[in-house]
Motif scaffolding. Structure first.
Motif, PDB file in Angstrom:
ATOM      1  N   ALA A 120       3.450  17.351 -36.871  1.00  0.00           N
ATOM      2  CA  ALA A 120       4.289  16.740 -38.081  1.00  0.00           C
ATOM      3  C   ALA A 120       4.550  15.301 -37.787  1.00  0.00           C
ATOM      4  CB  ALA A 120       5.466  17.807 -37.994  1.00  0.00           C
ATOM      5  N   ALA A 121       4.705  14.846 -36.581  1.00  0.00           N
ATOM      6  CA  ALA A 121       5.301  13.524 -36.396  1.00  0.00           C
ATOM      7  C   ALA A 121       3.818  12.534 -36.436  1.00  0.00           C
ATOM      8  CB  ALA A 121       5.513  13.193 -34.918  1.00  0.00           C
ATOM      9  N   LYS A 122       2.858  12.953 -36.309  1.00  0.00           N
ATOM     10  CA  LYS A 122       1.497  12.125 -36.565  1.00  0.00           C
ATOM     11  C   LYS A 122       1.527  12.217 -38.225  1.00  0.00           C
ATOM     12  CE  LYS A 122      -3.545  12.138 -35.996  1.00  0.00           C
ATOM     13  NZ  LYS A 122      -4.599  12.809 -35.211  1.00  0.00           N
ATOM     14  N   SER A 149      -2.432  17.301 -50.139  1.00  0.00           N
ATOM     15  CA  SER A 149      -1.253  17.434 -49.321  1.00  0.00           C
ATOM     16  C   SER A 149      -1.329  16.626 -48.218  1.00  0.00           C
ATOM     17  CB  SER A 149      -1.358  18.818 -48.952  1.00  0.00           C
ATOM     18  OG  SER A 149      -2.584  19.327 -48.057  1.00  0.00           O
ATOM     19  N   SER A 150      -2.518  16.245 -47.607  1.00  0.00           N
ATOM     20  CA  SER A 150      -2.783  15.189 -46.553  1.00  0.00           C
ATOM     21  C   SER A 150      -2.128  13.826 -46.722  1.00  0.00           C
ATOM     22  CB  SER A 150      -3.971  15.444 -45.950  1.00  0.00           C
ATOM     23  OG  SER A 150      -4.773  14.489 -46.881  1.00  0.00           O
ATOM     24  N   ALA A 151      -1.639  13.445 -45.529  1.00  0.00           N
ATOM     25  CA  ALA A 151      -1.023  11.970 -45.597  1.00  0.00           C
ATOM     26  C   ALA A 151      -1.741  10.978 -46.094  1.00  0.00           C
ATOM     27  CB  ALA A 151      -0.396  11.861 -44.346  1.00  0.00           C
ATOM     28  N   ALA A 154       1.599   9.053 -43.212  1.00  0.00           N
ATOM     29  CA  ALA A 154       2.305   9.022 -44.621  1.00  0.00           C
ATOM     30  C   ALA A 154       2.827   7.723 -44.822  1.00  0.00           C
ATOM     31  CB  ALA A 154       2.998  10.185 -44.696  1.00  0.00           C
ATOM     32  N   LEU A 155       3.712   7.466 -43.869  1.00  0.00           N
ATOM     33  CA  LEU A 155       4.338   6.186 -43.782  1.00  0.00           C
ATOM     34  C   LEU A 155       3.539   5.088 -43.967  1.00  0.00           C
ATOM     35  CD1 LEU A 155       7.286   4.658 -43.395  1.00  0.00           C
ATOM     36  CD2 LEU A 155       6.794   4.571 -40.995  1.00  0.00           C
ATOM     37  N   ASP A 215       8.195  24.450 -31.907  1.00  0.00           N
ATOM     38  CA  ASP A 215       6.854  24.307 -31.539  1.00  0.00           C
ATOM     39  C   ASP A 215       6.445  23.021 -31.314  1.00  0.00           C
ATOM     40  OD1 ASP A 215       4.124  24.340 -31.783  1.00  0.00           O
ATOM     41  OD2 ASP A 215       4.126  26.266 -33.018  1.00  0.00           O
ATOM     42  N   LEU A 216       6.133  22.702 -29.912  1.00  0.00           N
ATOM     43  CA  LEU A 216       6.074  21.286 -29.570  1.00  0.00           C
ATOM     44  C   LEU A 216       4.411  20.816 -30.237  1.00  0.00           C
ATOM     45  CD1 LEU A 216       6.722  21.473 -25.714  1.00  0.00           C
ATOM     46  CD2 LEU A 216       8.001  20.642 -27.559  1.00  0.00           C
ATOM     47  N   ALA A 217       3.482  21.836 -30.283  1.00  0.00           N
ATOM     48  CA  ALA A 217       2.168  21.282 -31.123  1.00  0.00           C
ATOM     49  C   ALA A 217       2.630  21.205 -32.424  1.00  0.00           C
ATOM     50  CB  ALA A 217       1.259  22.379 -30.635  1.00  0.00           C
ATOM     51  N   GLN A 218       3.149  21.877 -33.071  1.00  0.00           N
ATOM     52  CA  GLN A 218       3.658  21.773 -34.494  1.00  0.00           C
ATOM     53  C   GLN A 218       4.483  20.472 -34.719  1.00  0.00           C
ATOM     54  OE1 GLN A 218       5.733  24.561 -36.720  1.00  0.00           O
ATOM     55  NE2 GLN A 218       3.953  24.983 -37.768  1.00  0.00           N
ATOM     56  N   THR A 219       5.306  20.029 -33.769  1.00  0.00           N
ATOM     57  CA  THR A 219       6.089  19.055 -33.894  1.00  0.00           C
ATOM     58  C   THR A 219       5.352  17.662 -33.645  1.00  0.00           C
ATOM     59  OG1 THR A 219       8.040  20.345 -33.044  1.00  0.00           O
ATOM     60  CG2 THR A 219       8.170  17.795 -32.981  1.00  0.00           C
TER      61      THR A 219
END
Length: 505
Positions: A168-170, A451-453, A175-176, A161-165
């Motif tokens: 998730a990357a964002k 739950s959010s970063a 988080a980092l 799922d490109l939108a989900q990916t």
């Protein structure tokens, strides 16, 4: 027990202990010296000398013993004086080493940024074509998939799922950055200004410049000023005038003064929650003899758009304040205090979370404001205020999560000064779930809270941390409320709320 670390405030540091020991030893040396002088003077007392005439042999032995005594006393005094010098030298060396390590590390990061900037500048003719050649097909391909609906085909047949990916990357990146907030702060303070200076081709020595100017980037504040200048060229983050009026509060007034730090913070968080533009609230508290004290609550960010609008608690206020400029929110506070007729001698506490803390810190460091307003206490939560030289007569308590990026945006730690205590809390969502103020929340509700970063900066997370610290009897919280007890007792006489909107000409 929640894990915390406290710096600053009325506590002895290693170098302070050394200085105190040196002072005590110096006092002992002075006392021994006085005794030696008294003893020498007594040796030549006429009555004492006359008693030696009938017994000359005894007198000789006594004189020999006196000589040995004075000799040994002198040796002890010399050794003690040498110890005093050594202790004081150790304290000085500790301070210089601590400062030197910080300066050296900062200098290395400056130079790393500078070299990176030079590499980018030199490589730019090659990087631009490569970036276009690689990036353009990727961008156009993703757009094509989205427009034609082929992204659904990719998700169905390949399970991607490109939108989900992308989301998730964002989230992973955020988080980092938050989890390594100290590193992120150092990058903002040193590396980014170094990159800009290196890219511009300026000499690296300009990075060592002291002062508040923004002629070129050399720290987080000047870097912010440059970002602000660039945004202004595109009509973004523009300053404005402000219109202020007395309004109905977002929440109903409380009946009593805040009972503790947790209650104080709850009232602060309510100043922006659920609204487009936050409000300033002033509580007037009177004690038994009629003396009035005032708590000024300054709201946090509620609008993250950089575009011009009417909201006062917007991104523009954040960036303007971090750049060291005056803000519409600071002006709102000034006008609210003037309307409340707060006397020049009346004690005032400023309270702020996030943007509210930035504005509160800037006002507590503004001599013109302090000439008119008797600020005696400042309480900030999750706010980057280390660049503000807060007046030493103001008792400051700052609370920060270790994993919160926002307090590190200024690139420095708060001063470990006698008047300024900073409590750094290890952000642990599992432990925060046990906070007293979250009892009754379902697991799903708690998951949503933490739950959010960027949850380490949320007002809910800070409220939970403060609740756990209070339940554990944290000494830093107890010290602040005890020293400023007049704001936490007595009667709540009146509550005033103020709304504002930007006015552009």
């Amino acid at each position: 027990m929640i894990d915390t670390r406290t710096t600053g405030g009325p506590q002895l540091k290693i170098d302070d202990r050394a200085d105190t020991s040196g002072d005590e030893l110096q006092r002992i040396c002075g006392h021994i010296g006085d005794l030696s002088v008294e003893g020498t003077r007594a040796d030549f007392d006429l009555a004492t000398l006359l008693t030696q005439v009938p017994s000359p042999l005894t007198a000789i032995n006594l004189d020999a013993a006196r000589t040995v005594y004075h000799y040994q006393s002198a040796l002890v005094l010399i050794e003690l004086e040498a110890t005093v010098l050594a202790v004081r030298a150790a304290a000085l060396a500790y301070r210089q080493a601590e400062k030197g390590i910080s300066d050296t590390f900062g200098g290395l990061l400056d130079y790393f940024g500078y070299v990176t900037g030079r590499v980018i500048a030199i490589s730019l003719p090659a990087l631009i074509p490569i970036g276009i050649a690689v990036g353009a097909p990727i961008y156009l391909g993703l757009k094509l998939l989205d427009v034609t609906g082929l992204d659904d085909v990719v998700a169905k047949h390949f399970g991607i799922d490109l939108a989900q990916t992308k989301a998730a990357a964002k989230e992973a990146f955020v988080a980092l950055v938050f989890e390594n907030s100290d590193v992120s702060g150092a990058i903002i303070e040193h590396v980014l200004p170094g990159i800009v200076v290196g890219f511009m081709g300026l000499p690296p020595t300009v990075l060592a410049t002291d002062g508040d100017h923004a002629l070129w980037p050399h720290d987080s504040s000047s870097m912010t000023a440059w970002v602000l200048g660039g945004a202004n060229m595109f009509g973004l983050l523009l300053p404005s005038d402000v219109e202020v009026w007395k309004a109905k509060g977002i929440t109903a007034p409380d009946d009593e003064p805040p009972r503790d730090i947790e209650d104080l913070y709850r009232r602060e968080a309510d100043r922006h929650r659920g609204v487009d533009s936050g409000q300033v609230r002033i509580e007037e508290i009177t004690d038994a003899d009629g003396t009035s004290r005032y708590i000024v609550y300054i709201p946090a960010t509620s609008d993250w758009s950089p575009e011009p609008g009417e909201n006062t608690t917007d991104l523009t206020t954040n960036v303007q304040a971090m750049a060291g400029n005056d803000t519409v929110m600071a002006e709102m506070v000034r006008q609210a205090i003037a309307d409340a007729n707060i006397g020049a001698d009346s004690e005032v506490m400023l309270v702020g979370y996030s943007q509210g803390g930035i504005v509160a810190g800037s006002l507590a460091a503004d001599p013109a404001f302090l000439n008119d307003v008797n600020v005696t206490a400042l309480f900030t939560v999750g706010a980057p205020i280390s660049d503000f030289p807060v007046d030493e007569g103001i008792d400051v308590l700052s609370i920060e999560h270790e994993q919160d990026l926002v307090p590190d945006l200024d690139g420095n730690e708060n001063p470990a000064a006698d008047h300024w205590s900073t409590i750094t809390v290890d952000y642990d969502p599992e432990q925060l779930r046990q906070a007293p103020n979250l009892k009754g929340k379902t697991d799903a509700e708690l998951d949503e809270l933490f739950s959010s970063a960027g949850a380490a900066h949320s007002s809910a997370a800070y409220s939970a941390s403060i609740g756990l610290m209070l339940a554990g009897g944290h000494a830093g919280l107890n010290r602040f409320t005890a020293k400023n007890s007049g704001f936490f007792s007595g009667d709540l006489k009146e509550t005033r709320d103020y709304q504002g909107k930007r006015r552009r000409t």
